[in-house]
Design a protein around this motif. Structure first.
Motif, PDB file in Angstrom:
ATOM      1  N   SER A  26       0.859  -1.290   0.055  1.00  0.00           N
ATOM      2  CA  SER A  26      -0.015  -0.088   0.082  1.00  0.00           C
ATOM      3  C   SER A  26       0.954   1.300   0.090  1.00  0.00           C
ATOM      4  CB  SER A  26      -0.995   0.130   1.282  1.00  0.00           C
ATOM      5  OG  SER A  26      -0.202   0.092   2.353  1.00  0.00           O
ATOM      6  N   PHE A  27       2.236   1.086   0.396  1.00  0.00           N
ATOM      7  CA  PHE A  27       3.019   2.187   0.531  1.00  0.00           C
ATOM      8  C   PHE A  27       3.498   2.681  -1.137  1.00  0.00           C
ATOM      9  CE2 PHE A  27       2.962   1.081   4.919  1.00  0.00           C
ATOM     10  CZ  PHE A  27       2.883   2.256   5.314  1.00  0.00           C
ATOM     11  N   GLY A  28       3.357   1.650  -1.957  1.00  0.00           N
ATOM     12  CA  GLY A  28       3.973   1.546  -3.364  1.00  0.00           C
ATOM     13  C   GLY A  28       3.529   2.994  -4.206  1.00  0.00           C
ATOM     14  N   ARG A  29       2.274   3.489  -3.557  1.00  0.00           N
ATOM     15  CA  ARG A  29       1.800   4.602  -4.600  1.00  0.00           C
ATOM     16  C   ARG A  29       2.666   5.749  -4.014  1.00  0.00           C
ATOM     17  NH1 ARG A  29      -2.322   3.506  -0.702  1.00  0.00           N
ATOM     18  NH2 ARG A  29      -2.903   4.919   0.925  1.00  0.00           N
ATOM     19  N   TYR A  30       3.180   5.880  -3.051  1.00  0.00           N
ATOM     20  CA  TYR A  30       4.101   6.961  -2.503  1.00  0.00           C
ATOM     21  C   TYR A  30       5.371   7.162  -3.204  1.00  0.00           C
ATOM     22  CZ  TYR A  30       0.383   7.334   0.897  1.00  0.00           C
ATOM     23  OH  TYR A  30      -0.745   7.425   1.688  1.00  0.00           O
ATOM     24  N   PHE A  31       5.763   5.833  -3.670  1.00  0.00           N
ATOM     25  CA  PHE A  31       7.372   5.435  -4.259  1.00  0.00           C
ATOM     26  C   PHE A  31       7.065   5.058  -5.578  1.00  0.00           C
ATOM     27  CE2 PHE A  31       7.486   5.120   0.282  1.00  0.00           C
ATOM     28  CZ  PHE A  31       8.295   5.842   0.678  1.00  0.00           C
ATOM     29  N   PRO A  32       7.277   5.909  -6.758  1.00  0.00           N
ATOM     30  CA  PRO A  32       7.047   5.495  -8.101  1.00  0.00           C
ATOM     31  C   PRO A  32       7.662   4.077  -8.562  1.00  0.00           C
ATOM     32  CG  PRO A  32       7.089   7.872  -8.080  1.00  0.00           C
ATOM     33  CD  PRO A  32       7.506   7.320  -6.660  1.00  0.00           C
ATOM     34  N   LYS A  33       9.022   3.947  -7.878  1.00  0.00           N
ATOM     35  CA  LYS A  33       9.893   2.739  -8.435  1.00  0.00           C
ATOM     36  C   LYS A  33       9.625   1.662  -7.210  1.00  0.00           C
ATOM     37  CE  LYS A  33      13.257   5.496 -11.084  1.00  0.00           C
ATOM     38  NZ  LYS A  33      14.629   5.638 -11.109  1.00  0.00           N
ATOM     39  N   PHE A  34       8.866   1.806  -6.497  1.00  0.00           N
ATOM     40  CA  PHE A  34       8.720   0.508  -5.389  1.00  0.00           C
ATOM     41  C   PHE A  34       8.069  -0.444  -6.160  1.00  0.00           C
ATOM     42  CE2 PHE A  34       6.609  -1.272  -1.940  1.00  0.00           C
ATOM     43  CZ  PHE A  34       7.667  -1.576  -0.906  1.00  0.00           C
ATOM     44  N   PRO A  35       8.754  -1.826  -6.268  1.00  0.00           N
ATOM     45  CA  PRO A  35       8.336  -2.782  -7.085  1.00  0.00           C
ATOM     46  C   PRO A  35       7.214  -3.473  -6.688  1.00  0.00           C
ATOM     47  CG  PRO A  35      10.057  -3.471  -5.612  1.00  0.00           C
ATOM     48  CD  PRO A  35       9.998  -1.900  -5.385  1.00  0.00           C
ATOM     49  N   LEU A  36       6.702  -3.611  -5.365  1.00  0.00           N
ATOM     50  CA  LEU A  36       5.381  -4.012  -4.895  1.00  0.00           C
ATOM     51  C   LEU A  36       4.370  -3.310  -4.694  1.00  0.00           C
ATOM     52  CD1 LEU A  36       4.881  -6.949  -3.840  1.00  0.00           C
ATOM     53  CD2 LEU A  36       5.430  -6.312  -1.303  1.00  0.00           C
ATOM     54  N   ARG A  37       3.347  -3.671  -5.511  1.00  0.00           N
ATOM     55  CA  ARG A  37       2.203  -2.731  -5.605  1.00  0.00           C
ATOM     56  C   ARG A  37       1.058  -3.780  -5.440  1.00  0.00           C
ATOM     57  NH1 ARG A  37       2.960   2.151  -7.499  1.00  0.00           N
ATOM     58  NH2 ARG A  37       5.004   2.752  -8.321  1.00  0.00           N
ATOM     59  N   PRO A  38      -0.322  -3.202  -4.879  1.00  0.00           N
ATOM     60  CA  PRO A  38      -1.319  -4.024  -4.758  1.00  0.00           C
ATOM     61  C   PRO A  38      -1.783  -4.777  -5.922  1.00  0.00           C
ATOM     62  CG  PRO A  38      -1.701  -1.778  -3.918  1.00  0.00           C
ATOM     63  CD  PRO A  38      -0.336  -1.593  -4.546  1.00  0.00           C
TER      64      PRO A  38
END
Length: 310
Positions: free
Chosen positions: A257-269
């Motif tokens: 859920s924190f992926g939306r704050y970090f564009p390059k975060f590999p883990l998304r919902p």
């Protein structure tokens, strides 16, 4: 046989055109590009789904029309292309072609069904793309029911192949190869994919086989594996040990859920969803009515992808 294709320069369309050319059919395809033809044996017709004169030219004298064109990503063009464009093409083809074959998507049943899906499952589209495909399918059903032509709607699950534009499977292979992959939840998840060669084979059957009943027929095309078996195939293909770590789904969803704050975060919902599916899409109907059989097994297809992963 004279064949017309929209979306002919796309991933599936390119393979479909090559198939028909190789068996000796006359092929024309709609394209917005003025570049060199994708295959000199096929006839490009330059224009868009908004141009009635061009669409009349496309369907003139055609036996089978494959409608594969679709907008997937640009929200400002999804309805215009997928719904209004389909309506324009239907108007042009009504009474002029023998059979319409519509490339749809299992997405019309929803992005994460809770149970196995077959052709009788109620549609439940969620996003704009899924809604547009459902609406376009309904238009095809209406025109076929009114006797304008025979029609088939083919709904594949996630289509893959070595030249696919979507890189998610290649990214998954890289994660397994680097030892970064882990399982989410209890380990009962499944994966639903279908090789592009199988989709082309199914489309060709939809175009040429006698259809049961009048109006519009709908078929699902998919293949599936338990996720753990799927990952084992990848690990073996890239010569690394099979991943064994399992993490609780609620924890991973919280992190994603924190992926939306970090564009390059590999883990998304959406990725967590893809790794926790427990359903599969049933293909008994196309097998029994049209004689469909997979041309490429999922194991063969994934091994092929792994060999081409960079």
């Amino acid at each position: 046989m004279i064949v017309a294709v929209t979306g002919g320069t796309g991933f599936i369309g390119r393979h479909l055109i090559k198939f028909h050319l190789d068996v000796g059919d006359e092929v024309r395809y709609l394209t917005r590009s003025t570049a060199l033809p994708l295959d000199m044996r096929a006839r490009p017709i330059c224009g868009a789904l908004s141009d009635k004169e061009i669409l009349d030219k496309l369907v003139d004298g055609v036996d089978v029309l494959y409608h594969c064109a679709a907008e997937l990503h640009d929200a400002t063009k999804i309805h215009e292309t997928n719904v209004i464009g389909t309506k324009n093409l239907l108007d042009a083809a009504a009474g002029k072609i023998s059979r319409w074959v519509q490339l749809s998507s299992t997405g019309v049943y929803g992005s994460k069904p809770l149970h196995d899906v077959n052709e009788n499952t109620p549609i439940n589209p969620g996003n704009a793309y899924e809604c547009s495909k459902a609406e376009a399918d309904e238009l095809v059903f209406e025109y076929a029911s009114n006797g304008h032509f025979e029609a088939v709607i083919l709904r594949p699950s996630n289509v893959y192949g070595i030249d696919m534009p979507n890189q998610s499977l290649f990214q998954l292979i890289k994660m397994v190869k680097k030892g970064l992959f882990f399982f989410i939840g209890k380990g009962n998840a499944t994966v639903n994919y279908i090789h592009v060669n199988n989709v082309v084979h199914a489309l060709a059957l939809c175009a040429t086989k006698p259809l049961p009943g009048k109006g519009c027929n709908i078929y699902i095309i998919s293949d599936f594996m338990r996720l753990e078996d799927f990952i084992s195939v990848i690990a073996s293909a890239v010569s690394v040990p099979r991943p064994r770590f399992h993490f609780p789904e609620p924890l991973i969803r919280l992190i994603a859920s924190f992926g939306r704050y970090f564009p390059k975060f590999p883990l998304r919902p959406s990725r967590v969803d893809a790794l926790t599916y427990i359903h599969h899409y049933e293909t008994q109907k196309i097998q029994s009515e049209l004689g469909y059989q997979h041309q490429v097994s999922m194991e063969e297809g994934i091994q092929e992808l792994a060999r081409h992963a960079k």
